[in-house]
Motif scaffolding. Structure first.
Motif, PDB file in Angstrom:
ATOM      1  N   VAL A  41      49.740  31.950  15.345  1.00 35.43           N
ATOM      2  CA  VAL A  41      49.583  33.409  15.279  1.00 35.43           C
ATOM      3  C   VAL A  41      49.090  33.909  16.636  1.00 35.43           C
ATOM      4  CG1 VAL A  41      48.408  35.332  14.128  1.00 35.43           C
ATOM      5  CG2 VAL A  41      49.168  33.369  12.802  1.00 35.43           C
ATOM      6  N   TRP A  42      49.722  34.991  17.110  1.00 32.02           N
ATOM      7  CA  TRP A  42      49.381  35.589  18.417  1.00 32.02           C
ATOM      8  C   TRP A  42      48.925  37.017  18.207  1.00 32.02           C
ATOM      9  CZ3 TRP A  42      51.075  33.222  23.369  1.00 32.02           C
ATOM     10  CH2 TRP A  42      51.561  31.919  23.194  1.00 32.02           C
ATOM     11  N   ARG A  43      48.048  37.457  19.107  1.00 36.37           N
ATOM     12  CA  ARG A  43      47.572  38.838  19.004  1.00 36.37           C
ATOM     13  C   ARG A  43      47.913  39.628  20.272  1.00 36.37           C
ATOM     14  NH1 ARG A  43      41.043  38.522  19.882  1.00 36.37           N
ATOM     15  NH2 ARG A  43      41.133  37.593  21.937  1.00 36.37           N
ATOM     16  N   LEU A  44      47.967  40.950  20.099  1.00 37.44           N
ATOM     17  CA  LEU A  44      48.322  41.829  21.211  1.00 37.44           C
ATOM     18  C   LEU A  44      47.097  42.124  22.073  1.00 37.44           C
ATOM     19  CD1 LEU A  44      50.781  43.578  22.243  1.00 37.44           C
ATOM     20  CD2 LEU A  44      49.680  45.488  21.073  1.00 37.44           C
ATOM     21  N   VAL A  45      47.277  42.070  23.389  1.00 40.13           N
ATOM     22  CA  VAL A  45      46.191  42.456  24.309  1.00 40.13           C
ATOM     23  C   VAL A  45      46.761  43.433  25.351  1.00 40.13           C
ATOM     24  CG1 VAL A  45      44.725  40.406  24.067  1.00 40.13           C
ATOM     25  CG2 VAL A  45      46.613  40.365  25.702  1.00 40.13           C
ATOM     26  N   TYR A  46      45.876  44.207  25.954  1.00 40.19           N
ATOM     27  CA  TYR A  46      46.286  45.200  26.950  1.00 40.19           C
ATOM     28  C   TYR A  46      45.279  45.182  28.093  1.00 40.19           C
ATOM     29  CZ  TYR A  46      47.550  49.788  28.882  1.00 40.19           C
ATOM     30  OH  TYR A  46      47.938  50.813  29.702  1.00 40.19           O
ATOM     31  N   ASP A  47      45.770  45.073  29.325  1.00 34.42           N
ATOM     32  CA  ASP A  47      44.841  44.984  30.463  1.00 34.42           C
ATOM     33  C   ASP A  47      44.741  46.296  31.252  1.00 34.42           C
ATOM     34  OD1 ASP A  47      47.233  45.146  31.798  1.00 34.42           O
ATOM     35  OD2 ASP A  47      47.125  43.183  32.748  1.00 34.42           O
ATOM     36  N   GLY A  48      45.263  47.382  30.681  1.00 37.23           N
ATOM     37  CA  GLY A  48      45.231  48.669  31.373  1.00 37.23           C
ATOM     38  C   GLY A  48      46.575  49.016  31.989  1.00 37.23           C
ATOM     39  N   GLU A  49      47.455  48.002  32.114  1.00 39.97           N
ATOM     40  CA  GLU A  49      48.801  48.240  32.653  1.00 39.97           C
ATOM     41  C   GLU A  49      49.879  47.660  31.754  1.00 39.97           C
ATOM     42  OE1 GLU A  49      49.082  46.862  36.654  1.00 39.97           O
ATOM     43  OE2 GLU A  49      47.780  48.434  37.428  1.00 39.97           O
ATOM     44  N   ALA A  50      49.659  46.399  31.330  1.00 40.45           N
ATOM     45  CA  ALA A  50      50.706  45.723  30.558  1.00 40.45           C
ATOM     46  C   ALA A  50      50.168  45.199  29.235  1.00 40.45           C
ATOM     47  CB  ALA A  50      51.264  44.569  31.381  1.00 40.45           C
ATOM     48  N   ILE A  51      51.079  45.176  28.235  1.00 36.25           N
ATOM     49  CA  ILE A  51      50.721  44.534  26.963  1.00 36.25           C
ATOM     50  C   ILE A  51      51.266  43.116  26.999  1.00 36.25           C
ATOM     51  CG2 ILE A  51      50.426  46.480  25.382  1.00 36.25           C
ATOM     52  CD1 ILE A  51      53.406  46.286  24.691  1.00 36.25           C
ATOM     53  N   ALA A  52      50.568  42.218  26.338  1.00 36.60           N
ATOM     54  CA  ALA A  52      51.014  40.823  26.284  1.00 36.60           C
ATOM     55  C   ALA A  52      50.473  40.212  24.999  1.00 36.60           C
ATOM     56  CB  ALA A  52      50.489  40.065  27.495  1.00 36.60           C
ATOM     57  N   TYR A  53      50.976  39.039  24.664  1.00 38.12           N
ATOM     58  CA  TYR A  53      50.463  38.338  23.488  1.00 38.12           C
ATOM     59  C   TYR A  53      49.687  37.104  23.914  1.00 38.12           C
ATOM     60  CZ  TYR A  53      52.601  41.053  19.793  1.00 38.12           C
ATOM     61  OH  TYR A  53      52.896  42.059  18.902  1.00 38.12           O
TER      62      TYR A  53
END
Lengths: 298, 154
Positions: free
Chosen positions: B131-143
């Motif tokens: 299972v993967w979760r969504l993260v956001y660094d202020g510019e891009a979303i990634a899992y």
């Protein structure tokens, strides 16, 4: 206009006539009947039927057995779906348990009032704590991404962040494709410096207002903060739920606010906000989307 | 006297204590067992991007000839019902992921025609789940992964 206002005032006055705890118990049965009907689980059927019976036969509201039955229904539903239920569904269960204790007690108003204040305070304390624990609030990244991806916040993204609807649609499309394909590589979202700045400001505003609600309901000192707790809660409800309508949570907060307030004026405010909630809560979103449609057609 | 004190406790402390206990348990489960912060009674809604609808359940199937393909379990109700899918993405414990992987193994799911050039065999050698979760660094979303990789072989 004055006549309408006078009639409204008289109607509210009648509703708020003592004992106020009975009004709160009745309002709770209405909330139980109506909440989460858009996310139906069959385990909710007994509680809905029992709540409907208590509305049809108001004498049941004063008796302990219907409340014990409701408590049992909500506990079973809560235990059954514990991992998938959201905050306010837990809060409903706690509140029905409070109503049950009140219905069995000789001092129902005091039981409801004391517990309402503590439950509101604690739920906002944990909500504020989570803003620090999750680590996505202090840099504004949670709200920034939510504005860019969640269609419910499109109004905020357009009005506060200066983005247009097509940019937001592109972002959502990008995310949906990413999720459907199971792609884990980073994908840049379209945004603006204004959106990033506003997200940061709103993040700190949320922490401030939620923290103030928690402090004013849990602490009796400083006295001025404790005395202003009703206004702080009302300020939170209006500023938050006008942007992100969460009817079930907002309505329960108003019922709990109504029983714990000592001010008659605030009782009117809570009752008014509760009764008009189906209108004022979705109104800003409705106006925004109507204006967007008009602009599209021009 | 004791009865009166217990009644007083029930009226004043019981529910605030219950709320606090459930919320503390939720915080522990989020940080140790992968529960979504949005669920479980800890009042973590609107605090994290990591909600169940945004998580993905990566499933990889390999046949006995070494051909590998991914499987969308959200669209495979024979293996996982929609309610079970919601539950597993909200609270993805290793034993539950293993149960789902075993069900996948027994079901021998086939890939889409576009995923492999030659038809895979009916013999499945391995099913992997994570299972993967969504993260956001202020510019891009990634899992990023939220659970360890669970692998089941026949």
């Amino acid at each position: 206009m004055t006549m309408i206002f006078q009639r409204w005032h008289r109607w509210c006055e009648r509703l708020l006539q003592p004992p106020r705890y009975l009004l709160v118990l009745r309002l709770t049965t209405w909330l139980l009947l109506l909440h989460s009907i858009d996310e139906w689980f069959w385990t909710m059927l007994p509680e809905k039927l029992l709540a409907a019976a208590m509305i049809l036969y108001p004498r049941l509201v004063r008796q302990r057995w219907p409340w014990l039955g409701l408590s049992l229904c909500l506990i079973v539903h809560n235990l059954w779906h514990w991992a998938t239920l959201v905050n306010h569904e837990y809060l409903y269960t706690y509140w029905v348990l409070v109503c049950t204790i009140a219905a069995c007690s000789r001092t129902p108003r005091q039981v409801l009032s004391w517990n309402a204040r503590w439950l509101i305070g604690l739920c906002f304390l944990f909500a504020t704590g989570w803003k620090f624990l999750a680590g996505e609030y202090l840099d504004g990244s949670f709200l920034h991404a939510t504005f860019l991806l969640d269609s419910r916040l499109a109004m905020g993204a357009v009005l506060l962040g200066g983005l247009d609807l097509s940019t937001l649609a592109e972002n959502r499309q990008l995310f949906e494709t990413m999720q459907a394909a199971g792609s884990i590589d980073p994908q840049n979202l379209l945004s603006s410096p204004r959106m990033a700045g506003m997200s940061l400001v709103l993040s700190y505003w949320t922490i401030l207002i939620e923290g103030l609600v928690a402090a004013s309901f849990l602490l009796t000192v400083p006295r001025w903060l404790y005395q202003k707790r009703d206004w702080i809660l009302v300020c939170f409800v209006i500023t938050t739920y006008a942007v992100i309508p969460v009817l079930g949570f907002g309505a329960l907060l108003m019922v709990m606010g109504l029983i714990q307030t000592k001010s008659m004026r605030m009782a009117y405010v809570y009752l008014g906000l509760l009764i008009w909630m189906p209108l004022w809560m979705p109104l800003p979103q409705g106006l925004f989307w109507a204006a967007q449609r008009m602009l599209e057609q021009m | 006297m004791l009865k009166r004190s217990l009644l007083r406790l029930l009226k004043t402390v019981a529910l605030p204590l219950l709320l606090t206990s459930v919320a503390c348990r939720q915080i522990v489960l989020v940080h140790t067992a992968g529960l979504s912060p949005w669920h479980g009674g800890g009042f973590g809604m609107f605090a994290s991007l990591d909600r169940d609808e945004r998580r993905i359940l990566m499933t990889t199937v390999q046949d006995c000839d070494g051909r590998q393909w991914s499987l969308d379990l959200a669209a495979t109700p024979q293996v996982l019902s929609p309610a079970a899918y919601t539950y597993i993405t909200t609270f993805p414990t290793t034993p539950q992921l293993r149960t789902v992987a075993e069900r996948g193994l027994a079901h021998a799911p086939q890939p889409l025609a576009t995923e492999v050039t030659t038809a895979p065999s009916q013999c499945i050698s391995r099913v992997q789940l994570q299972v993967w979760r969504l993260v956001y660094d202020g510019e891009a979303i990634a899992y990023e992964p939220i659970t360890s990789l669970v692998e089941v072989q026949p």
